[in-house]
Design a protein around this motif. Structure first.
Motif, PDB file in Angstrom:
ATOM      1  N   TYR A  32      65.423 -43.039 -46.056  1.00 19.76           N
ATOM      2  CA  TYR A  32      64.378 -43.575 -46.921  1.00 19.76           C
ATOM      3  C   TYR A  32      64.822 -44.837 -47.645  1.00 19.76           C
ATOM      4  N   GLY A  33      63.933 -45.803 -47.699  1.00 21.91           N
ATOM      5  CA  GLY A  33      64.112 -46.893 -48.641  1.00 21.91           C
ATOM      6  C   GLY A  33      63.790 -46.363 -50.028  1.00 21.91           C
ATOM      7  N   MET A  34      64.504 -46.835 -51.034  1.00 22.82           N
ATOM      8  CA  MET A  34      64.309 -46.327 -52.386  1.00 22.82           C
ATOM      9  C   MET A  34      64.011 -47.473 -53.340  1.00 22.82           C
ATOM     10  N   GLY A  35      63.142 -47.196 -54.277  1.00 24.40           N
ATOM     11  CA  GLY A  35      62.778 -48.222 -55.250  1.00 24.40           C
ATOM     12  C   GLY A  35      62.755 -47.669 -56.660  1.00 24.40           C
ATOM     13  N   TRP A  36      62.902 -48.568 -57.608  1.00 21.93           N
ATOM     14  CA  TRP A  36      62.702 -48.262 -59.024  1.00 21.93           C
ATOM     15  C   TRP A  36      61.543 -49.112 -59.530  1.00 21.93           C
ATOM     16  N   PHE A  37      60.664 -48.480 -60.257  1.00 19.08           N
ATOM     17  CA  PHE A  37      59.538 -49.151 -60.887  1.00 19.08           C
ATOM     18  C   PHE A  37      59.525 -48.752 -62.356  1.00 19.08           C
ATOM     19  N   ARG A  38      58.755 -49.470 -63.152  1.00 23.82           N
ATOM     20  CA  ARG A  38      58.639 -49.105 -64.563  1.00 23.82           C
ATOM     21  C   ARG A  38      57.234 -49.402 -65.070  1.00 23.82           C
ATOM     22  N   ARG A  39      56.863 -48.664 -66.104  1.00 21.42           N
ATOM     23  CA  ARG A  39      55.581 -48.912 -66.745  1.00 21.42           C
ATOM     24  C   ARG A  39      55.798 -48.953 -68.252  1.00 21.42           C
ATOM     25  N   ALA A  40      55.581 -50.126 -68.803  1.00 21.36           N
ATOM     26  CA  ALA A  40      55.673 -50.313 -70.245  1.00 21.36           C
ATOM     27  C   ALA A  40      54.349 -49.927 -70.888  1.00 21.36           C
ATOM     28  N   PRO A  41      54.351 -49.606 -72.168  1.00 17.43           N
ATOM     29  CA  PRO A  41      53.109 -49.231 -72.859  1.00 17.43           C
ATOM     30  C   PRO A  41      52.039 -50.300 -72.708  1.00 17.43           C
ATOM     31  N   GLY A  42      50.862 -49.892 -72.265  1.00 19.04           N
ATOM     32  CA  GLY A  42      49.750 -50.811 -72.128  1.00 19.04           C
ATOM     33  C   GLY A  42      49.805 -51.718 -70.924  1.00 19.04           C
ATOM     34  N   LYS A  43      50.784 -51.500 -70.032  1.00 21.93           N
ATOM     35  CA  LYS A  43      50.929 -52.373 -68.869  1.00 21.93           C
ATOM     36  C   LYS A  43      50.856 -51.568 -67.585  1.00 21.93           C
ATOM     37  N   ASP A  99      60.393 -44.526 -49.784  1.00 21.17           N
ATOM     38  CA  ASP A  99      59.581 -45.125 -48.726  1.00 21.17           C
ATOM     39  C   ASP A  99      60.118 -44.655 -47.382  1.00 21.17           C
ATOM     40  N   ALA A 100      59.305 -43.909 -46.651  1.00 22.29           N
ATOM     41  CA  ALA A 100      59.755 -43.309 -45.391  1.00 22.29           C
ATOM     42  C   ALA A 100      60.093 -44.349 -44.324  1.00 22.29           C
ATOM     43  N   SER A 101      59.621 -45.574 -44.479  1.00 26.67           N
ATOM     44  CA  SER A 101      59.925 -46.601 -43.480  1.00 26.67           C
ATOM     45  C   SER A 101      61.396 -47.024 -43.525  1.00 26.67           C
ATOM     46  N   GLY A 102      62.062 -46.746 -44.658  1.00 26.60           N
ATOM     47  CA  GLY A 102      63.467 -47.115 -44.786  1.00 26.60           C
ATOM     48  C   GLY A 102      63.685 -48.515 -45.344  1.00 26.60           C
ATOM     49  N   HIS A 103      62.609 -49.286 -45.469  1.00 22.01           N
ATOM     50  CA  HIS A 103      62.749 -50.649 -45.965  1.00 22.01           C
ATOM     51  C   HIS A 103      62.941 -50.685 -47.480  1.00 22.01           C
ATOM     52  N   ALA A 104      63.424 -51.820 -47.940  1.00 24.07           N
ATOM     53  CA  ALA A 104      63.545 -52.052 -49.385  1.00 24.07           C
ATOM     54  C   ALA A 104      62.292 -52.791 -49.830  1.00 24.07           C
ATOM     55  N   SER A 105      61.206 -52.055 -50.011  1.00 24.79           N
ATOM     56  CA  SER A 105      59.932 -52.687 -50.304  1.00 24.79           C
ATOM     57  C   SER A 105      59.766 -52.954 -51.793  1.00 24.79           C
ATOM     58  N   THR A 106      59.134 -54.079 -52.087  1.00 20.22           N
ATOM     59  CA  THR A 106      58.823 -54.416 -53.472  1.00 20.22           C
ATOM     60  C   THR A 106      57.408 -53.990 -53.849  1.00 20.22           C
ATOM     61  N   LEU A 107      56.687 -53.434 -52.891  1.00 19.70           N
ATOM     62  CA  LEU A 107      55.281 -53.101 -53.094  1.00 19.70           C
ATOM     63  C   LEU A 107      55.098 -51.645 -53.491  1.00 19.70           C
ATOM     64  N   LEU A 108      54.388 -51.419 -54.559  1.00 18.16           N
ATOM     65  CA  LEU A 108      54.153 -50.070 -55.056  1.00 18.16           C
ATOM     66  C   LEU A 108      53.502 -49.204 -53.986  1.00 18.16           C
ATOM     67  N   GLY A 109      52.584 -49.766 -53.227  1.00 16.49           N
ATOM     68  CA  GLY A 109      51.840 -49.009 -52.233  1.00 16.49           C
ATOM     69  C   GLY A 109      52.655 -48.545 -51.042  1.00 16.49           C
ATOM     70  N   ALA A 110      53.875 -49.078 -50.887  1.00 17.50           N
ATOM     71  CA  ALA A 110      54.725 -48.677 -49.758  1.00 17.50           C
ATOM     72  C   ALA A 110      55.378 -47.330 -49.980  1.00 17.50           C
ATOM     73  N   TYR A 111      55.343 -46.849 -51.198  1.00 16.22           N
ATOM     74  CA  TYR A 111      56.073 -45.637 -51.558  1.00 16.22           C
ATOM     75  C   TYR A 111      55.136 -44.440 -51.653  1.00 16.22           C
ATOM     76  N   ALA A 112      55.460 -43.402 -50.884  1.00 18.26           N
ATOM     77  CA  ALA A 112      54.621 -42.209 -50.866  1.00 18.26           C
ATOM     78  C   ALA A 112      55.112 -41.130 -51.821  1.00 18.26           C
ATOM     79  N   TYR A 113      56.361 -41.212 -52.199  1.00 19.02           N
ATOM     80  CA  TYR A 113      56.954 -40.147 -53.016  1.00 19.02           C
ATOM     81  C   TYR A 113      57.472 -40.741 -54.321  1.00 19.02           C
ATOM     82  N   TRP A 114      57.167 -40.038 -55.415  1.00 17.22           N
ATOM     83  CA  TRP A 114      57.502 -40.526 -56.745  1.00 17.22           C
ATOM     84  C   TRP A 114      58.108 -39.423 -57.591  1.00 17.22           C
ATOM     85  N   GLY A 115      59.027 -39.814 -58.466  1.00 18.46           N
ATOM     86  CA  GLY A 115      59.535 -38.898 -59.462  1.00 18.46           C
ATOM     87  C   GLY A 115      58.616 -38.858 -60.665  1.00 18.46           C
ATOM     88  N   GLN A 116      59.008 -38.050 -61.642  1.00 17.39           N
ATOM     89  CA  GLN A 116      58.165 -37.860 -62.827  1.00 17.39           C
ATOM     90  C   GLN A 116      58.417 -38.921 -63.897  1.00 17.39           C
TER      91      GLN A 116
END
Length: 124
Positions: A32-43, A99-116
């Motif tokens: 799997y390709g893995m990514g980190w994302f973040r959500r700030a308050p109001g964003k 991301d099951a494709s294994g790529h290092a994607s920058t796109l949120l939509g590429a990721y099917a699995y998310w943590g809490q």
């Protein structure tokens, strides 16, 4: 199916460091390709960093380049985000994603699995 659990968040002063971990269980993590994302308050949720399944390719958001580092240990089914020189604007809930494709994607939509998510708060 992949289950992801983040840890390592907390409260830190500006200029400090934190290391986030994301432990994966389920199907073969190494593919799997893995990514980190973040959500700030109001964003909206935004891209932070991503790493290819093999660990040899990674990408970063401009806002964290030079301060954050993503890495993975496929033997431990874990991906890390080392965050240095933290700023108050880094305050957010941080999510890891797979991301099951294994790529290092920058796109949120590429990721099917998310943590809490794990909360990171940087005080000024």
């Amino acid at each position: 199916q992949v289950q992801l659990v983040e840890s390592g968040g907390g409260l830190v002063q500006a200029g400090g460091s934190l290391r986030l971990s994301c432990a994966a269980s389920g199907r073969t993590f190494a593919g799997y390709g893995m990514g980190w994302f973040r959500r700030a308050p109001g964003k909206e949720r935004e891209f932070v960093a991503a790493i290819r399944w093999s660990g040899d390719v990674s990408y970063y958001a401009e806002s964290v380049k030079g301060r954050f580092s993503i890495s993975r240990d496929n033997a431990k089914n874990t991906v890390y985000l080392q965050m240095n020189s933290l700023k108050p604007e880094d305050t957010a809930v941080y999510y890891c994603a797979a991301d099951a494709s294994g790529h290092a994607s920058t796109l949120l939509g590429a990721y099917a699995y998310w943590g809490q998510g794990t909360q990171v708060t940087v005080s000024s």
